[in-house]
Design a protein around this motif. Sequence first.
Motif, short mmCIF file in Angstrom:
data_model
loop_
_atom_site.label_atom_id
_atom_site.label_comp_id
_atom_site.label_asym_id
_atom_site.label_seq_id
_atom_site.Cartn_x
_atom_site.Cartn_y
_atom_site.Cartn_z
N LYS A 195 -0.01 -10.57 -4.76
CA LYS A 195 0.48 -10.79 -3.40
C LYS A 195 1.96 -10.51 -3.24
O LYS A 195 2.40 -10.17 -2.15
CB LYS A 195 0.22 -12.26 -2.98
CG LYS A 195 -1.18 -12.78 -3.14
CD LYS A 195 -2.23 -11.98 -2.41
CE LYS A 195 -2.03 -11.94 -0.91
NZ LYS A 195 -3.07 -11.08 -0.28
N ASP A 238 -5.19 -9.98 -5.18
CA ASP A 238 -5.20 -11.08 -6.14
C ASP A 238 -6.56 -11.11 -6.84
O ASP A 238 -7.59 -10.90 -6.21
CB ASP A 238 -4.95 -12.38 -5.37
CG ASP A 238 -5.07 -13.61 -6.22
OD1 ASP A 238 -4.05 -14.06 -6.76
OD2 ASP A 238 -6.20 -14.12 -6.37
N ILE A 239 -6.57 -11.40 -8.16
CA ILE A 239 -7.85 -11.34 -8.90
C ILE A 239 -8.67 -12.62 -8.81
O ILE A 239 -9.74 -12.73 -9.40
CB ILE A 239 -7.67 -11.01 -10.40
CG1 ILE A 239 -6.86 -12.10 -11.11
CG2 ILE A 239 -7.09 -9.63 -10.59
CD1 ILE A 239 -6.98 -12.05 -12.63
N PHE A 252 -4.83 -7.15 -9.11
CA PHE A 252 -5.46 -5.89 -9.52
C PHE A 252 -4.81 -4.74 -8.76
O PHE A 252 -4.18 -4.94 -7.71
CB PHE A 252 -6.98 -5.92 -9.26
CG PHE A 252 -7.38 -6.04 -7.82
CD1 PHE A 252 -7.44 -4.92 -6.98
CD2 PHE A 252 -7.75 -7.26 -7.28
CE1 PHE A 252 -7.83 -5.02 -5.65
CE2 PHE A 252 -8.14 -7.38 -5.95
CZ PHE A 252 -8.18 -6.25 -5.13
N ALA B 666 -13.35 -10.56 -6.98
CA ALA B 666 -11.90 -10.60 -6.74
C ALA B 666 -11.54 -9.94 -5.42
O ALA B 666 -10.76 -10.47 -4.64
CB ALA B 666 -11.17 -9.90 -7.89
N SER B 667 -12.13 -8.78 -5.17
CA SER B 667 -11.65 -8.01 -4.03
C SER B 667 -12.40 -8.33 -2.75
O SER B 667 -11.85 -8.19 -1.67
CB SER B 667 -11.73 -6.51 -4.33
OG SER B 667 -13.08 -6.12 -4.45
N ASN B 670 -12.61 -13.11 -2.43
CA ASN B 670 -11.40 -13.92 -2.65
C ASN B 670 -10.63 -14.15 -1.35
O ASN B 670 -9.99 -13.25 -0.82
CB ASN B 670 -10.53 -13.17 -3.66
CG ASN B 670 -9.29 -13.92 -4.05
OD1 ASN B 670 -9.03 -15.02 -3.56
ND2 ASN B 670 -8.50 -13.31 -4.92
N PRO B 671 -10.62 -15.37 -0.83
CA PRO B 671 -9.97 -15.61 0.46
C PRO B 671 -8.46 -15.42 0.43
O PRO B 671 -7.87 -15.17 1.48
CB PRO B 671 -10.32 -17.08 0.77
CG PRO B 671 -10.87 -17.67 -0.47
CD PRO B 671 -11.26 -16.56 -1.38
N LEU B 672 -7.85 -15.50 -0.75
CA LEU B 672 -6.40 -15.33 -0.80
C LEU B 672 -5.99 -13.92 -0.36
O LEU B 672 -4.87 -13.71 0.09
CB LEU B 672 -5.89 -15.60 -2.22
CG LEU B 672 -4.36 -15.72 -2.35
CD1 LEU B 672 -3.82 -16.87 -1.52
CD2 LEU B 672 -3.96 -15.91 -3.81
N ASN B 673 -6.92 -13.00 -0.45
CA ASN B 673 -6.60 -11.64 -0.04
C ASN B 673 -6.62 -11.46 1.48
O ASN B 673 -6.43 -10.36 1.97
CB ASN B 673 -7.49 -10.64 -0.76
CG ASN B 673 -7.10 -10.52 -2.23
OD1 ASN B 673 -5.93 -10.63 -2.57
ND2 ASN B 673 -8.08 -10.35 -3.10
#
Lengths: 699, 699
Positions: A195, A238-239, A252, B666-667, B670-673
């Motif tokens: 991030k 983010d992974i 990633f 991950a991609s 993943n909610p952080l993305n």
Amino acid sequence: MPSNPDWVKALKPSGPQGSELLAQERAKSSLNVDQLADFLFTRQVLERNERILKILQAEPVFDKSQNYFRGREARIEAALARGKRLQQLSVQHKWSKEEFQTANDLVSEPTPYGLHASMFLVTLREQGTPEQHKLFLERAEAYKIIGCYAQTELGHGSNVRGLETTATWNPEDKTFTLHSPHLTASKWWIGSLGKAANHAVVMAQLFVNGKNYGPHPFVVQIRDLKTHEPLPNVHVGDIGPKFGYNTMDNGFLLLKNVKVPHVNMLARFSRVDPNTNKYVRPSNPSLIYGTLTYIRSHIVLQSGSVLARGVTIATRYCAVRRQFQDRDAPAGEIGENQVLNYTMVQIRLLPLLAATYALHFTGKGMINLYQENQKRMNGDVGKLADSNRAPGPEELNPGTDLLADLHATSCALKALGSTTAAEGLEVCRRACGGHGYSSFSGIGSWYADYLPTVTWEGDNYMLTQQVSRYLLKSARSVLKGNPPDNDTTRILKEFISRRDIGAAFDVIGSDTDLVAAFAWRVSFLTFEALRHRDEDKQSWNSLLVDFWRLSTAHAQYMVVKNFHDALNDPNTTQQLDPDTVTVLHKLFRLYALNTLEQEASEFYSSAAVTVRQITLARTKAVMKLLEEIRPHALRLVDAWKFPDWQLDSSLGRYDGKVYEDMFYRASELNPLNSVVFDPYPDSKVLFRKDERANLRSKL
Amino acid sequence: MPSNPDWVKALKPSGPQGSELLAQERAKSSLNVDQLADFLFTRQVLERNERILKILQAEPVFDKSQNYFRGREARIEAALARGKRLQQLSVQHKWSKEEFQTANDLVSEPTPYGLHASMFLVTLREQGTPEQHKLFLERAEAYKIIGCYAQTELGHGSNVRGLETTATWNPEDKTFTLHSPHLTASKWWIGSLGKAANHAVVMAQLFVNGKNYGPHPFVVQIRDLKTHEPLPNVHVGDIGPKFGYNTMDNGFLLLKNVKVPHVNMLARFSRVDPNTNKYVRPSNPSLIYGTLTYIRSHIVLQSGSVLARGVTIATRYCAVRRQFQDRDAPAGEIGENQVLNYTMVQIRLLPLLAATYALHFTGKGMINLYQENQKRMNGDVGKLADSNRAPGPEELNPGTDLLADLHATSCALKALGSTTAAEGLEVCRRACGGHGYSSFSGIGSWYADYLPTVTWEGDNYMLTQQVSRYLLKSARSVLKGNPPDNDTTRILKEFISRRDIGAAFDVIGSDTDLVAAFAWRVSFLTFEALRHRDEDKQSWNSLLVDFWRLSTAHAQYMVVKNFHDALNDPNTTQQLDPDTVTVLHKLFRLYALNTLEQEASEFYSSAAVTVRQITLARTKAVMKLLEEIRPHALRLVDAWKFPDWQLDSSLGRYDGKVYEDMFYRASELNPLNSVVFDPYPDSKVLFRKDERANLRSKL
């Protein structure tokens, strides 16, 4: 948050109070804690820690009270805010590198700036040319660009030569094309990439004229400097969550034919000549081994203090916690026994306490050796320029013999130190009984965050091969009669000269014999392994388990030796009271004899020690040392000088107010107590008082 | 959630694909997986698992895709919803106890109903009178009241007699007053108490006429049945986050002079006579030892499958993951080696694979013995009615000798089995290298949730004292010539009869000698400890470390013996192909010889085995077994039949699509993305795209 009713506020723990117990503990020993702490860390460093602690405690952003309650998004949000503030404070107070590191240690969690501040800056500095320093490093140091170091890939960890990402030289427009040919080429695990970063140093296989020259570093911009959105043909994120380290945005990265200019290949050691379109070979790759050795030596030093946090918490809590009466106590005696009085607890905690000191002295010894060697090495730079690949440490020229020895030792010690710290922390957590499982113990999250250290900077199992390769090479040189002069060849020669006479080390009566027994075992295992490899022609793969044992033996010898040397250093006796030296000497013997007992079968089979002495070491010597060290345990952990704010542990509080703190955190800080469950399975309502939104906005 | 661009979607892992590698692995062995699975679990159980899996997978509430991303509040919210739905499904499908348990195992996380469904119901059933069954149990079974079992206190864990909560009999109005006199009296760690329960079985010191009769169980209502708010003078809540088990609301409870009627003291075994105001002594406390033995036997059986999850994941991933070339590979050979081919990986994983089978057979053996014994015991009920306290197992009458032996064995095996599983899971996680640290490995959370098992149902270190006390007592009876007849006294007698002749077990050539060597070591350590205690008059405390070693030795002997017995059972050879039996036999030898090597120094000092044989066991026998078991490794983990849905692991997928799954989670999950960081330290903005509210509502 709910508040406790008055009748609850009036309750105290049943006596004796934790604070009384810890005061009694401290009164049992006259060990001079401040003097010992000054000796370990220097007065200057301890004052620096206190000064920076005050600065951080005054800043609301560093308030830790909600840390254990937050989910990942809220944690990383707080970590980003903290990372920003740390950087602002660093500028404001003109912090040195050490001061900045101290602040990070006190905060005790990684921030999304972590890899920018370390590997990105270091790589630019060490591998960039002056032109590149101006272009990238200066802006990075000013946080105008934020970067990371992107080496590991989804399909490739330890083996750098197996990386799939390519960088192809384009002679026509003097650029490189960076490309991820497969899904497994995705960069993965890269700290600060997920991030935070807008730049990355990408390690990629360099292709010039169709020929692969191996992995090289390229600076690649990956996000827009204004919008922070990924650039075209860049897929980055983010992974996801991990066992620990969740305040870091490990990321990633996939690249689809992304072009960068010639200047973006970091060119201090090797480069592509843009006029001839030819690859120019690296001028001094041995420097890299120096850096790795330096990093690993620091991991060894750090492993002592990492473990010491757990030992501090567990020792304090085991002095406050009382459980059962002593079975042999007189019939009239009431009251339960402090857990720390049980030998089964002592045998778990006190050897770890000894290990914290052992690793500290070993780490310091390694760093001193490294620094001495760096001075001596300054003449040797540039001698390896003829090689077109990174040489193994065994290939370094005679002037760098000591570096090769240091490199091997640092590998062995990194593996042993980080394994000891990681596994020791879990032992400390369990020694706290049920409460060790609560987040408020402060050990679990610390352990979880530390765990990657056993894998990174060289996987601990992989490293043991490098150590063994070096030891086998040293043994061959001893047998040929032309060994370089260093500690390793000295112990191997000593073994050879006495091999036919045998050895009978008095490990209980003599410290030098104790150290010599560890050296003997290393030598025995080295020549055994050498015979398997060179005479029996066993495959490398079939010997990996032997190599791992050999490397561990070597590391244990080094720790025992370093601890012994530290105690016999004139500085030590000058700076410390004789009583303190006596206690440290007991810790040395506990570490050595307990290790000897745990590895007894190797000491048996190498015939270094008699069966009788090993039995006595266990049943008499170690048990007696536990008893003798017991009264000093609390002061020995106090000397590590961890502030409560850093430990963030109910169980490890300096004042012993364990139960008050546990209760306060659970009943007054715990956001889950703001909602009310609906307990009936046929109701569709989950929470009767739906304060979820409220709850989440707080987190 | 973000979606991957098309060019990313088109990427595949570089070859060979994981699915190809696992197919090749499975082709290497002809082991009949389905036959072996039927033998281990029965066809009926496997079909039941499949049937219930389908039901759960069809329900959106059990969707696991966001599990690893959620913070504690969101996780416990989901767990509550799942607990409710499981109960509804249980009613709808008329699930048996086993079917309900299967559903919980497949969901693989505790729910806030966990302790209601287990300890609350069990305690009411076993310790309540028919009147109390009607009053409490029937409503509890219908989930009209939700309860928990409140024993442990903030200041008191293992030592039940040290509990501080009091229950005082009031003759005037025939009630009990429940009270928490100190903060440390707060109930703590109580599962289902924090948020879900409206009733608790509270263990409290019973005071009648000023005299303390020790801890007894009382049913106490703690929350309003409608509003679910705490009742007056009740302070109750969740104790906060833990290292694992965060979908459970472990709670605290303080009571301020709370009155309950006479009927609320569970009175099957002991009670207060409301007319005479006298305490009536317990009628059959030995039943409780039976229950504990049963629970511990199940923990042993379960430890095999708990560990098998980790071994399944790690073995599959180590067959997909390739890293480095074999150092001895021919120069021309390209391609990296499967990690599972390295002996350093094999030595970590394959003995654990062997342990999963060993623990499975041992747990089954224990449960069979327990059931046989229960039948035999049915005549012995009520004989201990004259005692006014709970007797130790050593005090049970001759008819219960076998129960005493079983009890001690179950203690020893519970300690060994749960320690092996917990520590083995961490070994599996690390064997997965860097990716083992990702939550998507599925090992970390499983390990963290399992860890309390080493502490609860008897702390593993505490239990070893009970085992040793029993072994010492058995040894004394052997020396006196009046031992009861059981396996323990048989091996002790055998040792005594051969003590002056010595032993030389052929551990490599003979299976029975291998088992006998383990028995010999137990006997040697037992008589050593007896000498220290009875002749040298050493304190109990000074022998705790010896006791722990003794208990471990005893448990290891039992595991080796049970595995050996299972292989020699006629059922085994009838139901399995000879090739399968051959492979299981190799697992038996690997488990036994590897354990022998790890504990080598005790085998040396007990003179059970020659130094030469131990060296050969390590360097030859174990290494050869690794090589022979290696081709069957994948099929051996397949036979555990874990569905992918249960494992919830990218690394452990049956089809080997490891990298695709890691990348997808991950991609795309993943909610952080969904948020964009602002990376500059001087900006006050943290997230540029502030989708936090949106993000949190999803969680």
